[in-house]
Design an enzyme around this catalytic site. Structure first.
Site, PDB file in Angstrom:
ATOM      1  N   TYR A  29      -5.512  -3.277  -6.436  1.00 45.82           N
ATOM      2  CA  TYR A  29      -4.252  -2.546  -6.403  1.00 45.82           C
ATOM      3  C   TYR A  29      -4.140  -1.656  -7.648  1.00 45.82           C
ATOM      4  CZ  TYR A  29      -3.320  -6.437  -3.169  1.00 45.82           C
ATOM      5  OH  TYR A  29      -3.396  -7.378  -2.162  1.00 45.82           O
ATOM      6  N   PRO A  60       2.632 -10.454   6.562  1.00 42.76           N
ATOM      7  CA  PRO A  60       3.319 -11.556   7.253  1.00 42.76           C
ATOM      8  C   PRO A  60       4.428 -11.119   8.194  1.00 42.76           C
ATOM      9  CG  PRO A  60       4.092 -11.413   5.002  1.00 42.76           C
ATOM     10  CD  PRO A  60       2.948 -10.445   5.124  1.00 42.76           C
ATOM     11  N   GLY A  88       4.686  -5.980  12.728  1.00 40.73           N
ATOM     12  CA  GLY A  88       5.269  -5.943  14.058  1.00 40.73           C
ATOM     13  C   GLY A  88       6.707  -6.379  14.102  1.00 40.73           C
TER      14      GLY A  88
END
Length: 279
Positions: free
Chosen positions: A56, A203, A206
């Site tokens: 990152y 987690p 969707g």
């Protein structure tokens, strides 16, 4: 009712609902100031597990967390990952599990996070071009030197987890997993059987947009957000699951942390369990 805490490796106690720092902007300016505020608010809200990685920003995310949170609150675990590096002719990001690279990234993480020991260090990916014994052997050496407390893995199969456990004591696994993406259910089952922490990344895939109608319907019935329902389902699904949702916004952070208090009824769980999977 499942406990809100988990003991990683049997002795490192964290609240199960953590925070993934990947999405925090690190460039100078207002976006960075907002990132610092989000990280600090996470700790104010009682989050004790924060996930970052060398990947990152090439360590910039680690530096951001240290700027925001050092000196660290008692009980705060910042876990980082190594094993992806800029290498090769074009210096692109690629898997790199060579022992010297892993050792260098650990040394850099110690410096950036301003600590003498990484209580939990995860191998970001297994490098197929380097013998696993070499990769994990390097981390085991750093552990014996006191620079790493515990070792975890990321994106592994059940077979890879079994092989790794012949070499080291694996205390955590970080795989992609969510309510609508349960491809790694066998890995979760293996972790549950061995009391290994399972940290799902993405987690709330969707669910954050409410794209899945059934999740949105359950959320409406509970007066909650779809992402909260997805996190509550994860916490309810297995006692070894430690979700690490990420966000760069304080309101989303507060919403995510509040999911810890959301209770699903057996009927809601049954409806969610039946959802189609979309890896």
């Amino acid at each position: 009712m499942a406990s809100n805490v988990f003991h990683i490796g049997g002795d490192l106690t964290v609240r199960r609902l953590g925070f993934g720092a990947m999405r925090l902007p690190t460039e100078p300016g207002p976006a960075r100031e907002a990132s610092l505020a989000v990280a600090r608010r996470a700790v104010e809200l009682g989050v004790t597990l924060i996930d970052t990685a060398h990947l990152y920003g090439g360590g910039a995310n680690e530096e951001l967390l240290a700027e925001a949170l050092y000196p660290y609150a008692d009980g705060l675990l910042i876990t980082t990952k190594v094993g992806v590096a800029r290498s090769g002719p074009s210096s692109e990001w690629r898997l790199d599990g060579r022992p010297d690279v892993l050792r260098l990234q650990v040394e850099h993480a110690l410096r950036r996070l301003r600590v003498d020991r990484l209580e939990l260090l995860q191998l970001h990916r297994i490098d197929p071009e380097v013998p696993l014994t070499d990769q994990l052997g390097a981390l085991r050496e750093l552990q014996s030197e006191g620079k790493i407390g515990r070792i975890g893995l990321s994106e592994v199969t059940v077979a890879e987890l079994d092989e790794a456990r012949q070499i080291i004591d694996v205390v955590s696994v970080q795989n992609r997993y969510s309510l609508v993406d349960r491809e790694h259910e066998p890995v979760l089952a293996a972790c549950e059987a061995a009391d290994i922490a399972f940290l799902p990344w993405r987690p709330v895939a969707g669910a954050a947009s409410g794209a899945t109608a059934e999740i949105a319907a359950v959320a409406a019935e509970l007066g909650a957000a779809p992402a909260q329902v997805s996190l509550a389902w994860l916490l309810d699904h297995s006692p070894v699951i430690l979700p690490i949702p990420g966000t760069a916004r304080i309101d989303h952070l507060e919403e995510n942390v509040a999911a810890e208090r959301l209770r699903l009824t057996p009927a809601h769980r049954e409806r969610l369990d039946r959802l189609p999977q979309h890896p």
